[in-house]
Design a protein around this motif. Structure first.
Motif, PDB file in Angstrom:
ATOM      1  N   LEU A 110      38.097 -43.635 -16.020  1.00 38.11           N
ATOM      2  CA  LEU A 110      39.431 -43.914 -16.564  1.00 38.11           C
ATOM      3  C   LEU A 110      39.493 -43.765 -18.078  1.00 38.11           C
ATOM      4  O   LEU A 110      40.223 -42.940 -18.595  1.00 38.11           O
ATOM      5  CB  LEU A 110      39.856 -45.348 -16.195  1.00 38.11           C
ATOM      6  N   HIS A 111      38.739 -44.615 -18.768  1.00 36.71           N
ATOM      7  CA  HIS A 111      38.919 -44.704 -20.221  1.00 36.71           C
ATOM      8  C   HIS A 111      37.573 -44.616 -20.932  1.00 36.71           C
ATOM      9  O   HIS A 111      36.560 -45.031 -20.394  1.00 36.71           O
ATOM     10  CB  HIS A 111      39.571 -46.040 -20.584  1.00 36.71           C
ATOM     11  N   SER A 145      48.200 -35.516  -5.743  1.00 33.77           N
ATOM     12  CA  SER A 145      46.753 -35.336  -5.879  1.00 33.77           C
ATOM     13  C   SER A 145      46.319 -33.983  -5.326  1.00 33.77           C
ATOM     14  O   SER A 145      45.185 -33.798  -4.911  1.00 33.77           O
ATOM     15  CB  SER A 145      46.023 -36.475  -5.151  1.00 33.77           C
ATOM     16  N   PHE A 176      42.595 -44.374  -4.252  1.00 33.93           N
ATOM     17  CA  PHE A 176      41.348 -43.626  -4.340  1.00 33.93           C
ATOM     18  C   PHE A 176      40.743 -43.469  -2.957  1.00 33.93           C
ATOM     19  O   PHE A 176      40.258 -42.432  -2.591  1.00 33.93           O
ATOM     20  CB  PHE A 176      40.363 -44.374  -5.235  1.00 33.93           C
ATOM     21  N   LYS A 232      40.976 -39.335 -12.885  1.00 30.51           N
ATOM     22  CA  LYS A 232      40.780 -40.424 -11.927  1.00 30.51           C
ATOM     23  C   LYS A 232      40.065 -39.956 -10.666  1.00 30.51           C
ATOM     24  O   LYS A 232      39.310 -40.679 -10.053  1.00 30.51           O
ATOM     25  CB  LYS A 232      42.143 -41.010 -11.506  1.00 30.51           C
ATOM     26  N   ASP A 283      50.752 -40.279 -18.834  1.00 30.67           N
ATOM     27  CA  ASP A 283      50.051 -41.516 -18.491  1.00 30.67           C
ATOM     28  C   ASP A 283      49.464 -42.253 -19.678  1.00 30.67           C
ATOM     29  O   ASP A 283      49.643 -43.446 -19.829  1.00 30.67           O
ATOM     30  CB  ASP A 283      48.951 -41.196 -17.476  1.00 30.67           C
ATOM     31  N   TYR A 327      49.877 -36.541 -15.001  1.00 33.91           N
ATOM     32  CA  TYR A 327      49.508 -36.275 -13.611  1.00 33.91           C
ATOM     33  C   TYR A 327      50.800 -35.926 -12.889  1.00 33.91           C
ATOM     34  O   TYR A 327      51.870 -35.874 -13.495  1.00 33.91           O
ATOM     35  CB  TYR A 327      48.764 -37.455 -12.968  1.00 33.91           C
ATOM     36  N   HIS A 355      43.740 -39.714 -16.482  1.00 38.97           N
ATOM     37  CA  HIS A 355      44.351 -41.002 -16.847  1.00 38.97           C
ATOM     38  C   HIS A 355      44.161 -41.200 -18.357  1.00 38.97           C
ATOM     39  O   HIS A 355      44.994 -40.800 -19.132  1.00 38.97           O
ATOM     40  CB  HIS A 355      43.697 -42.094 -15.994  1.00 38.97           C
ATOM     41  N   GLY A 408      35.919 -42.461 -10.287  1.00 37.33           N
ATOM     42  CA  GLY A 408      37.185 -42.932 -10.830  1.00 37.33           C
ATOM     43  C   GLY A 408      37.114 -43.213 -12.312  1.00 37.33           C
ATOM     44  O   GLY A 408      37.504 -44.287 -12.769  1.00 37.33           O
ATOM     45  N   PHE A 454      36.465 -46.930 -12.400  1.00 39.36           N
ATOM     46  CA  PHE A 454      37.150 -47.968 -11.626  1.00 39.36           C
ATOM     47  C   PHE A 454      36.539 -48.152 -10.246  1.00 39.36           C
ATOM     48  O   PHE A 454      36.249 -49.265  -9.819  1.00 39.36           O
ATOM     49  CB  PHE A 454      38.634 -47.607 -11.494  1.00 39.36           C
ATOM     50  N   ILE A 511      46.254 -48.774 -11.031  1.00 44.75           N
ATOM     51  CA  ILE A 511      46.045 -47.946  -9.857  1.00 44.75           C
ATOM     52  C   ILE A 511      45.418 -48.799  -8.776  1.00 44.75           C
ATOM     53  O   ILE A 511      44.543 -49.589  -9.045  1.00 44.75           O
ATOM     54  CB  ILE A 511      45.076 -46.805 -10.185  1.00 44.75           C
ATOM     55  N   SER A 545      44.233 -35.346 -12.043  1.00 51.83           N
ATOM     56  CA  SER A 545      45.070 -36.508 -12.339  1.00 51.83           C
ATOM     57  C   SER A 545      44.483 -37.331 -13.491  1.00 51.83           C
ATOM     58  O   SER A 545      44.142 -38.504 -13.343  1.00 51.83           O
ATOM     59  CB  SER A 545      45.245 -37.400 -11.110  1.00 51.83           C
TER      60      SER A 545
END
Ligand code: RUQ
Ligand code: CUA
Length: 647
Positions: free
Chosen positions: A393-394, A255, A7, A343, A223, A241, A327, A391, A408, A2, A325
């Motif tokens: 993410l994981h 978004s 963002f 995200k 995703d 997403y 991720h 942001g 992120f 991304i 959205s």
């Protein structure tokens, strides 16, 4: 990955400021006292863990030692690799075949180690290719890619190749929904004509992959994924997403919705439906490549997959509304918590597996899409992590009750409690972290010593190298209450995701040589006495051996301009770590690198008369420079006969 602009567009100006501020001056490790000794591995000592990073746009896999961060190897997978002839030699070319023909480049994203009972077992590593949907399997006794399977009816294989608890399956999902099956339709007919596909690839006991079934789902962007474990074994979760189903300028148009969905797939139920004949047979052309028992790659063109739909197989797929959205989706070691990285969300959403099952039983639905019931957000929520960074993410887990989420935009790792959902610590990443990895951190039993940040940009962190700077990994100690940065090291390609395992799991299982008497290559030359050159029309076959420190034969005459010369070279060595190489002037491919006992083939097309040298490219002994030979090339139709020297 991304882009930051995405963002920046959707978020307040403060975010942008933060981002820019994040890329300021280089920040030294401060106050980490004994960091150096914590990562120091003395010369001659082994690292404690193997660390496998995706090579991203290099198409390969990087193998490092931890804690030192020393690069041990790059394993070629989806891209040709001139260092050892991968995808160039006649024996490996077929590995890069697809239904689109020969594809010499790939985009590898997520290494996944095989598991037994939800614990990493050290048998294989799977990795997905995003661009031409494929999954590869690497054998961890040889560090060689031994199989690649293409995924039909998929476009952008991103949510892949996450494995189920006993490696029953490795999964694949459509990142870019497309007309399924493909069709010539207007792009703006997306909503009517585009679909997604979730694919379950069966892994046999010997590792061999086959596509068990595919699930046709609404046309969103799927995703990432993770499978259930323990109590949630039998389920797989996929984020999506673009539930807006936009087909242009997704950064804005995808978004809009407050929530998108996580698809919860009961794959055991899917198996039942397939067994009951509820699937449909689709024409699906895809290529399956693997090494045969001669250690030669072959390609099978497969035809047909079983496709099931949620409408015909009830109770198979449910949608979990998830802001915004989402991720990454990660399941905690207990198997009860499903963590989503929205995200654009202000919180990290944690769904409860137990509540999800209750809500399904109570039919606590707020709607339905194409036969998929949508569960009520409030009914399935375990908790929301406030202030998780921008942001998110994981998420991975340390096995001691904490989760670690990468953010992120704010470029940090945030540690939070799985009990209270409260943030307990945070540490900056330099810069812009994507995935993070804890050894075993997505399994039932993490080795929670470190978290490794996989960073997208490194401005100011390393010596500059022109317009493109290295990507990097940062090793962070998580054994105490406070996270502590120990080390950062450059990575090859883009390290999307990475996984690690204790070296003790595989170190002693390494194959050291290929036994010559098990070399079943039909053109192997097992003794120097058998070395020879044969003309077959316009083809010349050189049956050549290599051993310290000569090739046999090393003088060859009778080759003509316009011939195809096949060098079938066998390495006669039976000692560990004695490869030989082979290269010849004017070759249009790459060198060959031959492991002990192995046969590999290069095709050489001489275009000019003369005498051309060939040589060993791998410094194999004191007389390596003497390991050379000549081929004489005569004009087409010349009367010079085939001849060669013998021992
Ligand atoms: S993801 S762009 Cu694995 Cu966060 Cu790929
Ligand atoms: Cu063989 Cu150098």
């Amino acid at each position: 990955m991304i882009r930051t602009t995405k963002f920046a567009m959707g978020l307040a100006a403060g975010v942008v400021t933060l981002l820019v501020a994040g890329c300021g001056g280089g920040t030294p490790i401060g106050g980490n006292g004994d960091a150096a000794s914590a990562v120091y591995v003395a010369p001659g000592d082994y690292d404690e863990f193997y660390f496998f990073t995706s090579g991203g746009f290099s198409g390969h896999l990087g193998v490092y030692g931890l804690p030192s961060g020393r690069l041990l190897k790059q394993v070629p997978i989806f891209s040709q690799w001139a260092e050892n002839g991968w995808g160039y030699s006649e024996e490996t070319k077929a590995m890069l075949e697809t239904s689109y023909g020969f594809v010499p480049w790939g985009d590898s994203h997520h290494p996944q180690l095989s598991q037994t009972d939800g614990v990493i077992d050290g048998r294989w590593l799977f990795i997905n290719e995003n661009n031409t949907p494929r999954i590869a399997r690497i054998d961890l006794t040889t560090f060689e890619t031994v199989e690649i399977i293409e995924i039909p009816h998929s476009a952008g294989n991103h949510a892949s190749p996450f494995v189920t608890q006993n490696t029953e399956y490795t999964v694949a999902a459509t990142r870019f929904s497309v007309p399924t099956p493909q069709a010539d339709v207007p792009i703006d007919s997306y909503k009517e004509n585009f679909s997604g596909m979730l694919s379950f690839v069966k892994v046999a006991d010997n590792g061999r992959m086959s596509i068990a079934f595919q699930i046709l789902v609404p046309g969103y962007n799927y995703d990432l994924s993770h499978s259930g474990k323990g109590p949630s074994h039998g389920w797989s979760f996929f984020t999506s997403y673009n539930t807006e189903q936009a087909n242009t300028l997704l950064e804005v148009n995808a978004s809009q919705n407050d929530k998108d969905y996580i698809a919860a797939v009961n794959w055991m139920r899917a198996e039942e439906c397939v067994a009951n004949g509820q699937g449909e047979q689709w024409t699906s052309n895809y290529v399956h490549n693997y090494f045969n028992d001669q250690h030669i790659a072959v390609s099978d063109m497969e035809n047909g997959t079983t496709v099931i739909t949620p409408a015909t197989c009830s109770d198979m797929v449910y949608y979990l509304p998830t802001p915004k959205s989402p991720h990454g989706v990660n399941v905690d070691p207990s198997g009860l918590l499903i963590v989503a990285g929205g995200k654009l969300a202000a919180v990290v959403t944690v769904h409860s597996f137990t509540k999800m099952i209750e809500a399904i039983e109570n039919e606590d639905f707020i709607g339905e899409v194409e036969g998929i019931p949508i569960l009520r957000y409030e009914s399935i929520l375990a908790g929301e992590v406030e202030n998780p960074g921008l942001g998110p993410l994981h998420t991975e887990f340390d096995g001691r009750g904490y989760a670690y989420t990468s953010a992120f935009i704010s470029s940090e790792i945030v540690k939070w409690s799985l009990e209270t959902f409260e943030v307990v610590d945070r540490i900056p990443a330099y810069y812009s972290i994507g995935h993070l990895s804890i050894p075993g951190g997505d399994t039932r039993e993490p080795w929670g010593k470190w978290v490794i940040a996989l960073n997208k940009t490194t401005k100011d962190r390393y010596l500059p190298t022109g317009p493109e700077l290295t990507h990097s990994a940062q090793l962070i100690d998580i054994s105490g209450d406070k996270m502590r940065l120990l080390l950062e090291f450059p990575t090859v390609g883009e390290p999307h995701y990475a996984q690690a395992l204790p070296a003790s799991l595989i170190k002693d299982k390494q194959v050291r040589i290929y036994p010559l008497d098990e070399n079943h290559h039909p053109r192997a030359t097992k003794t120097e006495a058998d070395a020879r050159v044969e003309r077959e029309g316009r083809n010349v076959r050189v049956y050549m051996t290599a051993i310290r420190t000569h090739f046999m034969p090393d003088n060859i005459e009778g080759v003509q301009v316009g011939d195809s010369v096949f060098f079938h070279v066998t390495n006669l060595e039976q000692d560990w770590d004695v490869p030989h190489g082979f290269a010849i002037t004017g070759a249009n491919t790459s060198e060959l690198l031959l492991m002990p006992g192995e046969t590999r083939t290069m095709v050489w097309l001489p275009t000019r008369i003369g005498v051309y040298p060939f040589y060993c490219t791998d410094f194999c002994s004191a007389l390596h420079q003497e390991m050379q030979g000549y081929v004489r090339v005569s004009p087409r139709g010349s009367s010079v006969p085939i001849s060669f020297n013998t021992p």
